[in-house]
Every structure is written in C-alpha cells, then in structure tokens.
Write an enzyme that holds these catalytic residues in place. Structure first.
Site, PDB file in Angstrom:
ATOM      1  N   ASP A   1       0.865  -1.178   0.000  1.00  0.00           N
ATOM      2  CA  ASP A   1       0.000   0.000   0.000  1.00  0.00           C
ATOM      3  C   ASP A   1       0.902   1.228   0.000  1.00  0.00           C
ATOM      4  OD1 ASP A   1      -2.747   1.220   0.340  1.00  0.00           O
ATOM      5  OD2 ASP A   1      -1.730   2.083   2.068  1.00  0.00           O
TER       6      ASP A   1
ATOM      7  N   GLU B   1       0.982   5.582   0.784  1.00  0.00           N
ATOM      8  CA  GLU B   1       0.371   6.833   1.234  1.00  0.00           C
ATOM      9  C   GLU B   1       0.966   7.947   0.382  1.00  0.00           C
ATOM     10  OE1 GLU B   1      -2.102   6.909   3.242  1.00  0.00           O
ATOM     11  OE2 GLU B   1      -1.970   4.813   3.859  1.00  0.00           O
TER      12      GLU B   1
ATOM     13  N   HIS C   1      -4.973   3.398   7.353  1.00  0.00           N
ATOM     14  CA  HIS C   1      -4.413   4.571   6.665  1.00  0.00           C
ATOM     15  C   HIS C   1      -2.951   4.813   7.024  1.00  0.00           C
ATOM     16  CE1 HIS C   1      -8.082   5.567   4.650  1.00  0.00           C
ATOM     17  NE2 HIS C   1      -8.742   5.715   5.776  1.00  0.00           N
TER      18      HIS C   1
ATOM     19  N   ASP D   1      -2.404  -0.882   6.366  1.00  0.00           N
ATOM     20  CA  ASP D   1      -3.341  -1.249   5.306  1.00  0.00           C
ATOM     21  C   ASP D   1      -2.856  -2.473   4.540  1.00  0.00           C
ATOM     22  OD1 ASP D   1      -4.950   0.796   6.028  1.00  0.00           O
ATOM     23  OD2 ASP D   1      -4.599   2.049   4.278  1.00  0.00           O
TER      24      ASP D   1
END
Length: 723
Positions: A537, A539, A678, A683
């Site tokens: 994942d 960000e 998050h 995640d």
C-alpha cells in the site's frame, strides 16, 4: 457504488411496458365504443391533458418499481447475500455467525445455519484439542530447533534445491541486511525472506558446483559430506560459506540417498581477510627491509675487520651499523605493536549490554566475597565488547583480595562512557594501598580459593585492548581500580539490541517449501495456492497521481505458502520533494517534518522492487497504487512487470451482491481486526488478511489459477476504475 441488478431493471421495464400497453389497449377499446361526436368531445377534453396522463403513468411506474425493489431486496437479493455470507462462514477458520436478514423464513434459515456452524465450531475445537495432544512432542522438537537457531552466533540459512529460503535465524537476517546495497532503506529487507531466492546473494553456478561436490562425496560413501567456498557479494563483502546437505528421508540413508535441500553456514571474513593482508604486508616489509639492512651491516662488519682501516672510515662504517640496527629495531617494534593489536582484535569478544555485565559482576562478587556491592550510574544504553567470563574473574579476584587483605566491608561498581571507550570502576573505602601492592596483584596469576588460573589481570586487560590503573579520591576518601574497555561498534550495538528485542523463537521457517520446485510455466498458469504474494500500500501527498501528487510512504508484507510473514515487512517514508496536501494529513497522519530528509523515491523504489521480485503484487484498489509506481518509471528506471491482483475486484467476484467493497467493509465481513488504518504497512497487513480469506472462496467458485483470478476480476463492474 453498487452495480444495478439487470434482472430488476428488466423486470421494471417490462412492467412499465405492460402498463403502457394496458393504457393504450384500454383507451382503444373505449374509443371504439364512442360515437363520432363523442370522440370529438373526448379528444377535445383529453388532448391538452395527455402529458398529465403520461405523468400519472410514470408515477404509477415509480410506485411499482419501488415495490418491486423492496420485494427484490427481501425475496431475491437477501437469499443471495445469505448465500455469500454462508460461503464466508464455511471458509472461516474461526467462530463466525450470520446476521439474520430478509423474510421470516430467511431469518429462520440463517438461525439454523448458525446452529450448524456452532456444531461445526465445537467439533473443530474438539479436533483441535486432539491434534494439540498428538502434536505436543512435535511442537517440543520444533521449539528446540527454533531456540537453537535463535541463539546460534553463526548465520544459518536452509534452502530447498531451487534455492528458495525456507529457514534462517536472526544472525543471518542481520548479516544479509549488512550485505544489502541499501541497508538503511526499509531495514535492508529486500534480500532475506522465506521463499526468497538465495541466488539474489550468491551466484547460482557457485552453489550448483558446491552441490555437485556434495553429491560426489555422497557417492563415495562420505558420512557427513560438505563443501566450502568463499565468494564476493554484490556489495563487496567476502563471505565464507560452508554447505551441508539436507537428506531426503524417502530415499534412505545410503550412498544413493537423495537431497531435498541444503544448509548454508555463513561467515563474513572481509575484516579478517583485510587483517591477514595487512600482516602479510608487514612481514613482507620486515623481510625485505631486514635483508637490505643485514647486507649493509655485513659489508660494514667485513670492512671493520681490516686492522689498517683509517679512523674516519672506521667511524663511517660503525655509523652504518648503528643506523641499520636502529632501522631494524624500529621495523620490529612497529611489527610487534601492529601484530599485538591484531591479536587483541582476534580475541573472541562478544557484544554485551553494559547493565547486564555489571549486574552479573554484582551477583558474582556478592556470592564469592560475602560483601554488599552497589551499582552506581550504569548507562543502560551502553554496549560493551568483552570476553565476559575472564573479565568477571578479574573483578572477583580483585574484590576478594581487597576483602581478604584489607577487610573491605563495602564495594561499588560504576560504568559510564568516556570518549570512545567504556570506563568501569571497582570502588571501595578503607585502608590506603601502595602502588607496589597494586602492581603485584596485577602481575600475579589469579586465584580463587583452591582454584587458580594462569591468567593475570594484565593478561585479561591487554587481551581486551584496554587499560587498568589504581586511583584515589581523597575528597570522598575512596579508592578504585579503573578499567578502560572497548565499546561495541555502532553496527554491533544495533544488531545486538535488535536480537535482544526480537522474540527468541521467530517464525523464520517454512518447511513446506521443501515440496516447492521451479515450474517452467508462466505465473498465470500456476495455482493461487502455490504463489508468493507481496501485498503493498502507498500513502501519498494527494489523490491525483497525474496532477503531480507523490508517494510519501510504502508499506508491504509477504505471503508465502499461504502464510502471512509479519516479520518480513517493508516500511519506508519517502521525501516527496513537494508539500503534503493539508487535507490528506488527518487521514494518514504523516506531516512534512516526518518526510523531510527521508530517502527519495529514486532511492526507495529499487529496494522495494528487490523486495517484491518473483512475487505477485497485491493491493486494494490497485489501480491507484500502480499508477503512482508507473509514473516513476521514467524518473527511476524501475519498472514493475509482475502480475497484479486487486482485493477490491476479487471481493466483487466473490460477493457480487454486497453493497460495499471498501477495505473496512470487507474486513468486517471476514471478522478481521483493523489496526493501523491509513498507514501504508497497516493497510497492507489488513489487505493481506483479506486476500487469505478470499483465496479459498475463489477456489470454491472454480477459480484456481492466477489467470482465472485476473480474468474474473476484469469482468467485474469495478474494473472500469482508472487513474
């Protein structure tokens, strides 16, 4: 957003057409019974109001559609959702219950299914208890192996015949991190891992040659065949490797026994090789320099043998002898000093937490001398590099002589860092001691009651490359023996502290990989159950990759052989080179200060690419994350060509009737606890848990290979998402 059900839309359209046809037919029948003048009157009345009739038809159709929708949800969609929830219940490995919905009959059915699930869970618990009892001995052996591997000071890696790593210990993990070309990025996680290839570190032909050597020795009847080689890694380190075979029990134990894998025992010999090179250079320099000096002295001595040699010439030749003797003396002194330093560094010292050493010394002195020992100001972050046994002997020996000869009542230990070394003091109050007495204690062999050792205090201090002296504190009326000891290097302190913090029995093994072999077919044709996955994942600074938003964090976890390897994770902050959107900070909690000074994406992506090699990439809403990675190809030169699976699309394949396929909603359906939402790694971990729940459901639908999973995902309504 949920895709509208085609069957419901077709049913509403059919009802609408039927209402329209009924109105037309009814109007035609009434029209046919009217006289011409009546038709004119009706036409004049209804003509301006035809739109009102259409609106009434639409209102009736809306009412019918609403009613049909409610009936559909209650009697058509509810059974489908119950079916999907039941499939989840069947695949669940833990206790799980359905939430009754729909009509009375469906609620009763859900209750009956819950009762059956409860019976199954109770049977599972009984079976688990029986299995636990039967496997207790096996578990004990496994724990012994795990404890042995965790405590070994040598790096050990076990591989199958394809070079896939199936076991390693903490030392190997730390050593592979040191071999990484970017050890500071994501903790150097790209080389070592269950299911990873050992050929990322060692040349395949070199390992194959060592295996062939072992096979030859097996055929000759060797009881414990092994092979050794030294190789240079890509990072420039020299590694000495000893290889031993893992016998295949199915083929017996004779000369024709097969091999199912191999064990590698690794030693980093870079430093020792450099030290040996320096010693060789010193010896060569001494030899060549001494040969020249001896030749000059021999010539001078020969000339001095002449009785009629003039005084001036005699003095000149004597000066030559003196200069050459002085030069030889300096060379020998330099050699002795440097070789002595090498001896000290080769003494087997170990990294030890300073507070642990002081505590051990306190207990041993109190037990041996029957005196109280206090500890003053021991730095809890200080790591020593010592041979703890002999150093404890020194402290105990000095303390016992203080007690026996000066009747010291109370002792104190103090440890602190001074410059680049540790300062350890053995403190007492009492009678003044002469320097001669201290020197005698320092040079005498150490004795402990009836036991003795040939070592002296000075021997131990010199072997540590340290210093020791006696000093008085006249103001406090105290005296102390002070030792200057070597500190562990920064890297050794880091490695030692991480070993201390790790669990003593980490899950760094997967023996099922002995059954795995390389297949010639492409990944698309392999079974999902046989694949390794990198679940990741990102960000980002915002939600628009094409508008200049950048990655600020990458987190990833690996799934190998159906197991989530939590301790083999990748997590790294990234300096985006631009400001983080204020609207996104409350979501991921990453501020500008946290990323400033972190590695750039050009530094991080190669490490992540190495971490994910030979695996299938998995993400939730993967189109978003992959778009960010693809936009970096031109800048970094790193391209991700692995196949990609999206848990959002797979969820839509398995549960097409569910209202939501957000990560939280899917986790809720599977009873997965969401932690660290998050954050990139949080995640990724949740997504990995979701994937493990989805795989058996896909197999239940007849989707067994990666190709089938990708094709089914592309047929879903959500596959049209683009970034």
């Amino acid at each position: 957003m949920k895709q509208p059900d085609r069957r419901l839309m077709l049913a509403i359209a059919a009802v609408g057409l039927a209402l329209a046809a009924w109105l037309v037919v009814s109007g035609a029948l009434v029209w046919s019974t009217l006289a011409p003048d009546e038709r004119e009157t009706v036409g004049a009345v209804l003509g301006p109001r035809i739109a009102l009739l259409g609106m009434s038809w639409l209102a009736a159709l809306a009412g019918v559609a609403y009613g049909m929708h409610r009936l559909y949800l209650r009697y058509a969609s509810a059974p489908v959702r119950l079916l999907e929830a039941t499939r989840v219940l069947l695949a669940a490995s833990e206790a799980h219950q359905l939430t009754p919905q729909g009509s009375t009959e469906l609620r009763a059915l859900a209750g009956s299914i819950n009762e059956l699930a409860g019976q199954r869970d109770r049977l599972r618990e009984d079976m688990a208890e029986q299995i636990a009892l039967a496997s207790r001995n096996v578990q004990q052996e496994k724990n012994r192996l795990a404890a042995l591997m965790a405590e070994l000071t040598q790096s050990v890696v076990v591989c199958n015949l394809d070079g896939r790593i199936l076991l390693y210990n903490s030392r190997a993990r730390l050593q592979f991190r040191a071999l990484s070309q970017a050890p500071t990025l994501a903790d150097g996680a790209e080389l070592m891992g269950i299911g990873r290839s050992i050929y990322a570190v060692f040349d395949r032909q070199l390992v194959a040659h060592a295996l062939e050597t072992i096979h030859q020795r097996l055929r000759r009847g060797a009881a414990s065949p092994s092979a050794q080689f030294v190789t240079a890694t890509r990072s420039g380190q020299l590694i000495r490797v000893q290889m031993a075979p893992v016998r295949d029990p199915a083929t017996g134990a004779g000369p024709d026994a097969g091999i199912s894998g191999f064990v590698l025992m690794l030693d980093n010999v870079t430093q020792s090789f450099e030290e040996a090179t320096v010693r060789d250079q010193l010896l060569h320099g001494l030899t060549e320099g001494s040969r020249s000096s001896l030749a000059n002295m021999q010539a001078a001595v020969d000339m001095l043998g002449y009785a009629d040699l003039e005084p001036e010439m005699r003095e000149r030749f004597l000066r030559v002898v003196r200069e050459e003797v002085s030069a030889m003396s300096m060379r020998i002194t330099d050699l002795v000093q440097r070789s002595t330093q090498g001896l000290k560094t080769r003494w087997p010292l170990e990294e030890m937490l300073g507070t642990d050493f002081v505590t051990a010394a306190q207990r041993q002195i109190e037990s041996h001398c029957q005196r109280g020992v206090a500890v003053e100001g021991a730095d809890a972050s200080l790591w020593l590099k010592v041979e703890s046994f002999t150093l404890l002997q020194v402290l105990t020996y000095l303390a016992s002589r203080l007690v026996d000869e000066f009747d010291v009542k109370f002792l104190q230990l103090r440890l602190q860092q001074v410059g680049q070394r540790a300062q350890l003091d053995l403190i007492w109050s009492g009678q003044v001691m002469s320097t001669e007495t201290v020197m005698a204690w320092e040079m005498d062999p150490m004795r402990f009651g009836t036991q003795s050792t040939p070592l002296t205090v000075r021997d131990v201090v010199e072997r540590h490359g340290g210093e020791m002296w006696f000093e008085r504190e006249r103001v406090r009326h105290q005296a102390f023996f002070r030792f200057l000891l070597p500190l562990a290097s920064k890297q050794e302190q880091l490695e030692a502290s991480q070993i201390m913090q790790n669990e003593s029995r980490p899950e760094y093994y997967d023996f099922d990989l002995f059954q795995v072999s390389e297949q010639a077919s492409a990944l698309d044709d392999q079974l999902l159950s046989s694949l390794s996955f990198t679940v990741f994942d990102t960000e980002t600074t915002g939600l628009s990759p094409s508008q200049g938003d950048e990655i600020i964090q990458i987190g990833a976890a690996r799934i190998v052989n159906g197991r989530l390897l939590r301790q083999e994770s990748f997590e790294q902050l990234v300096d985006p080179g631009r400001l983080i959107s204020a609207a996104s900070i409350p979501i991921h909690g990453i501020t500008q200060d946290m990323v400033t000074g972190q590695p750039t994406i050009a530094e991080v992506l190669p490490a992540f690419h190495a971490f994910a090699q030979d695996t299938v990439l998995v993400a939730h809403n993967a189109a978003f994350d992959m778009k960010f990675l693809q936009l970096q190809e031109a800048r970094t030169g790193v391209a991700f060509h692995q196949p990609v699976l999206d848990t959002l699309l797979l969820s839509a394949v398995v549960h097409p009737s569910q209202e939501s396929h957000r990560l939280e909603a899917i986790a809720g359906r599977f009873n997965i606890t969401v932690l660290g939402r998050h954050t990139a790694l949080g995640d990724a971990m949740v997504t990995a848990e979701v994937l493990l729940r989805l795989l058996p459901l896909l197999q239940g639908m007849g989707i067994h290979t990666l190709r089938q999973a990708r094709e089914a995902a592309q047929e879903t309504y959500y596959a049209r998402l683009k970034y």
